[in-house]
Scaffold this motif. Sequence first.
Motif, PDB file in Angstrom:
ATOM      1  N   TRP A 193     -42.340  55.318  17.504  1.00 56.62           N
ATOM      2  CA  TRP A 193     -43.656  54.051  17.097  1.00 56.62           C
ATOM      3  C   TRP A 193     -44.431  54.969  16.690  1.00 56.62           C
ATOM      4  N   ALA A 194     -45.474  55.670  17.854  1.00 59.79           N
ATOM      5  CA  ALA A 194     -46.666  56.322  17.833  1.00 59.79           C
ATOM      6  C   ALA A 194     -46.649  57.142  16.816  1.00 59.79           C
ATOM      7  N   LEU A 195     -45.655  57.794  16.654  1.00 61.66           N
ATOM      8  CA  LEU A 195     -46.029  59.140  15.121  1.00 61.66           C
ATOM      9  C   LEU A 195     -46.221  57.860  14.179  1.00 61.66           C
ATOM     10  N   LEU A 196     -45.204  57.237  13.800  1.00 59.39           N
ATOM     11  CA  LEU A 196     -45.046  56.732  12.788  1.00 59.39           C
ATOM     12  C   LEU A 196     -46.726  55.645  12.423  1.00 59.39           C
ATOM     13  N   CYS A 197     -47.473  55.089  13.014  1.00 54.04           N
ATOM     14  CA  CYS A 197     -48.964  54.298  13.485  1.00 54.04           C
ATOM     15  C   CYS A 197     -49.764  55.565  12.693  1.00 54.04           C
ATOM     16  N   LEU A 198     -49.695  56.894  13.097  1.00 53.67           N
ATOM     17  CA  LEU A 198     -50.176  58.256  12.821  1.00 53.67           C
ATOM     18  C   LEU A 198     -50.123  58.596  11.448  1.00 53.67           C
TER      19      LEU A 198
ATOM     20  N   GLU B 108     -43.299  47.893   9.572  1.00 56.55           N
ATOM     21  CA  GLU B 108     -43.711  46.735   9.951  1.00 56.55           C
ATOM     22  C   GLU B 108     -42.186  45.850  10.632  1.00 56.55           C
ATOM     23  N   LYS B 109     -41.172  46.182   9.801  1.00 54.03           N
ATOM     24  CA  LYS B 109     -39.748  45.692  10.218  1.00 54.03           C
ATOM     25  C   LYS B 109     -38.899  47.575  11.489  1.00 54.03           C
ATOM     26  N   GLY B 110     -37.718  46.421  12.007  1.00 52.02           N
ATOM     27  CA  GLY B 110     -37.581  47.468  12.953  1.00 52.02           C
ATOM     28  C   GLY B 110     -36.065  47.162  12.651  1.00 52.02           C
ATOM     29  N   CYS B 111     -35.639  47.740  14.105  1.00 56.46           N
ATOM     30  CA  CYS B 111     -34.108  47.511  13.885  1.00 56.46           C
ATOM     31  C   CYS B 111     -34.141  46.534  16.017  1.00 56.46           C
TER      32      CYS B 111
ATOM     33  N   ALA C 266     -34.101  37.902  12.041  1.00 56.74           N
ATOM     34  CA  ALA C 266     -34.185  39.040  13.006  1.00 56.74           C
ATOM     35  C   ALA C 266     -35.065  39.157  14.203  1.00 56.74           C
ATOM     36  N   TYR C 267     -36.084  38.063  13.571  1.00 60.04           N
ATOM     37  CA  TYR C 267     -36.904  38.458  14.764  1.00 60.04           C
ATOM     38  C   TYR C 267     -36.889  36.606  15.418  1.00 60.04           C
ATOM     39  N   PRO C 268     -35.988  37.140  16.374  1.00 63.91           N
ATOM     40  CA  PRO C 268     -35.993  35.803  17.409  1.00 63.91           C
ATOM     41  C   PRO C 268     -37.435  35.416  18.198  1.00 63.91           C
ATOM     42  N   GLU C 269     -38.095  36.245  18.155  1.00 67.42           N
ATOM     43  CA  GLU C 269     -39.271  35.948  19.442  1.00 67.42           C
ATOM     44  C   GLU C 269     -40.073  35.710  18.666  1.00 67.42           C
TER      45      GLU C 269
ATOM     46  N   ALA D 261     -32.220  43.950  21.811  1.00 62.69           N
ATOM     47  CA  ALA D 261     -32.933  44.184  24.052  1.00 62.69           C
ATOM     48  C   ALA D 261     -34.034  44.897  22.813  1.00 62.69           C
ATOM     49  N   VAL D 262     -33.516  45.651  22.316  1.00 56.20           N
ATOM     50  CA  VAL D 262     -35.051  46.785  21.690  1.00 56.20           C
ATOM     51  C   VAL D 262     -35.331  46.885  20.845  1.00 56.20           C
ATOM     52  N   PHE D 263     -36.683  46.990  20.373  1.00 53.98           N
ATOM     53  CA  PHE D 263     -36.928  47.490  19.131  1.00 53.98           C
ATOM     54  C   PHE D 263     -37.299  48.523  19.029  1.00 53.98           C
ATOM     55  N   THR D 264     -36.322  49.015  18.314  1.00 54.55           N
ATOM     56  CA  THR D 264     -36.352  50.189  17.706  1.00 54.55           C
ATOM     57  C   THR D 264     -36.692  50.431  15.599  1.00 54.55           C
ATOM     58  N   PRO D 265     -37.393  51.905  15.892  1.00 56.09           N
ATOM     59  CA  PRO D 265     -37.914  51.801  14.503  1.00 56.09           C
ATOM     60  C   PRO D 265     -36.887  52.451  13.558  1.00 56.09           C
TER      61      PRO D 265
END
Length: 490
Positions: free
Chosen positions: A309-314, A470-473, A49-52, A476-480
């Motif tokens: 993502w910022a709110l998740l970090c908070l 740690e995981k996300g969708c 799921a995370y080819p990068e 092309a874009v990595f979204t929470p």
Amino acid sequence: MTIECCNLTTVSACIAIVLGIYYWYRRPRKFPPGPRGFPLIGILPFLDAYPERILAKWKNQYGSIMSARFGRQDWIVLNDFEAIQQTLVREGESFSGRPNIPVFQDINAGHGLVMVDYGKKWKLQRKFGLMTLRGFGMGKKGMEVRVLEEAAYMNEEIRKQNGRPFTINHILSNTISNVICGVVFGRRFEYNDPWFTGLLQELDKWYGDPKTNTLFGLLSFVPWLQYVPPASGMMKELRKGEVFILGEFEKEVKQHKSTFQNNDIRDFIDAFLEEMNKEKETFTTPQLLHYIRDLFEAGTETTTSTLRWALLCLIHYPETQAKLFKEILSVVGENGRPSMSMKDNMPYTSAFIHEVQRFRTLVPFSVPHCTSKDVDVAGFSIPKGTTVVPNIWAVHNDLNLWDEPEKFKPERHLDADGNFVKSNYIIPFSVGPRYCLGEQLAKIELFLFLTSMVQNFEFLSEDDNLPEIEKGCNSAVFTPLTYKIVAKER
């Protein structure tokens, strides 16, 4: 006779297999090394799921500039900052094309800006976009006022939740989209406006739905899958949504045409219509419709997801939220209005945003590039038309650049005196000639919307049940992943 025929058939089959293997594993002369995988699907079975992250690990085996076979094509992967600088910046003219990826071409039909190939048309449209957006306040005081006005509406929508758990996705996407609406249409929309919400729901299907997001990634690598169920059915629905989106934009364009006046340019659409009267080759109605779509898609999803993502970090790191609020209180005040002029006096806020962009790389592979001519770089020869992907995630998680990159540490961007130190190694907007057109607007939005939210609310998890960070969708874009949040009014 039968035995001779069988032998001949066997020999022919063996020759065909040998030739097939030779064809599959051959590469151009002096081409970067890398894995080939299996016929038709290439390295796809080796990716998750995370080819990068997989490709970043392969740097140790194949080097910073490596190749990998995606489907039936060899792509170049740039796995560190120096490789990206060598290609996209120092050889920017040669590496600024866009590849012919069917799933993208099927969407934009050669129009818009994001996926248009490097050349005369792109240069004209890029120059027009930069000048027009600046003219409507991009990066200036006028845009700051627009963002702060929308922040007030956003905070009111959050306040309406009365401290109950809620999903903030749509509030944020409505907020960010309204800033774009002000520039493109010359007006904002209420958050419950049926036209506005219907449009955002269609746009959200491209990146907000995990299944669609995964499909989009697969089709980027292996285009022929779009003809195979269930991908074919999903693509049919996405195309239907695309027709709806462009149809709604066309209604807006027609309305603008009916009220257009040369001496009163109200917004982006009017500015484009003015150009259509001067230059009809590249300034066409289809180009305008896809340009608007690019502005909405790129301008809404990226900033919305970064704020999520910022709110998740908070929530996950409450000590950072406390430090952030303390700084906001000391500089902005309890009832003050944040402004970009305050940013230099808010080093921790700047460090926090910088770290969010590094910690959760929003566009792991940026947007695919393509070589516009044969080019020699770093001892390799890369033919014209080769797809090139910069691995932004690899840069943001490079152990040679970052101490414990897997950890969220805003303090890494502060010096011994507590001053903010901007890192050139954090490149969420990419680099080179095709860096993100909306970079300045995104920076204004992230700073002012985040500051305004933390000034007014303390953000908590639902029943102390921390949502996934740690995981996300990822595509092309990595979204929470979707989560609920509690906003406690201060």
